[in-house]
Design an enzyme around this catalytic site. Structure first.
Site, PDB file in Angstrom:
ATOM      1  CG  ASN A  37      -0.653  -2.359   5.168  1.00  0.00           C
ATOM      2  OD1 ASN A  37       0.252  -2.942   5.186  1.00  0.00           O
ATOM      3  ND2 ASN A  37      -1.334  -2.126   6.050  1.00  0.00           N
ATOM      4  CB  CYS A  48      -3.171   0.162  -0.255  1.00  0.00           C
ATOM      5  SG  CYS A  48      -4.564   0.962   0.315  1.00  0.00           S
ATOM      6  CD  GLU A  50      -3.094  -3.701  -2.840  1.00  0.00           C
ATOM      7  OE1 GLU A  50      -2.771  -2.957  -1.674  1.00  0.00           O
ATOM      8  OE2 GLU A  50      -4.394  -4.248  -2.774  1.00  0.00           O
ATOM      9  CB  CYS A  84      -5.716  -0.491  -4.702  1.00  0.00           C
ATOM     10  SG  CYS A  84      -4.552  -0.034  -3.366  1.00  0.00           S
TER      11      CYS A  84
END
Length: 126
Positions: A37, A48, A50, A84
């Site tokens: 992140n 983020c 992800e 995400c």
């Protein structure tokens, strides 16, 4: 994978929330792509871990995924946020396995459907 995530999480940039995340995605071809992140004073500019990992894979020409490994330094497990999840809906199918963990050793393996039914809220932050 836990050791790689623990090393990767050190690269997280979180001066505003103080919450660090690291993510590694595994593609169907067996390659791994990572992300952390990266916060921004203009909060909308924050990305983020992800999405950073997914975008890294896609930037390298890969968009078929097998697994996602996510680590946080929060004391409890934290699920992906809804932004995400929207990226995951774009690229993941229901066969993707999620490995969610903390730096303190808590972990949980979850299915795509299980992760998609979770929430991430202010209560998940310190």
């Amino acid at each position: 994978m836990k050791d790689k995530l623990k090393e990767l999480i050190k690269n997280s940039y979180a001066p505003y929330s103080g919450v660090h995340f690291a993510c590694i995605v595994e593609t169907e071809s067996g390659n791994f792509y990572d992300g952390v992140n990266i916060e921004n004073a203009s909060y909308g500019g924050t990305i983020c871990a992800e999405r950073n990992a997914i975008n890294n894979a896609v930037s390298h020409g890969e968009n078929k995924f097998k697994a996602l490994y996510l680590m946080t330094d929060l004391p409890n497990l934290a699920m992906p946020c809804h932004i995400c999840k929207q990226s995951m809906l774009e690229f993941f199918d229901e066969s993707v396995i999620f490995n969610i963990m903390t730096t303190l050793g808590e972990s949980k393996v979850m299915t795509f459907k299980e992760v998609m039914s979770t929430i991430f809220s202010k209560d998940d932050l310190r």
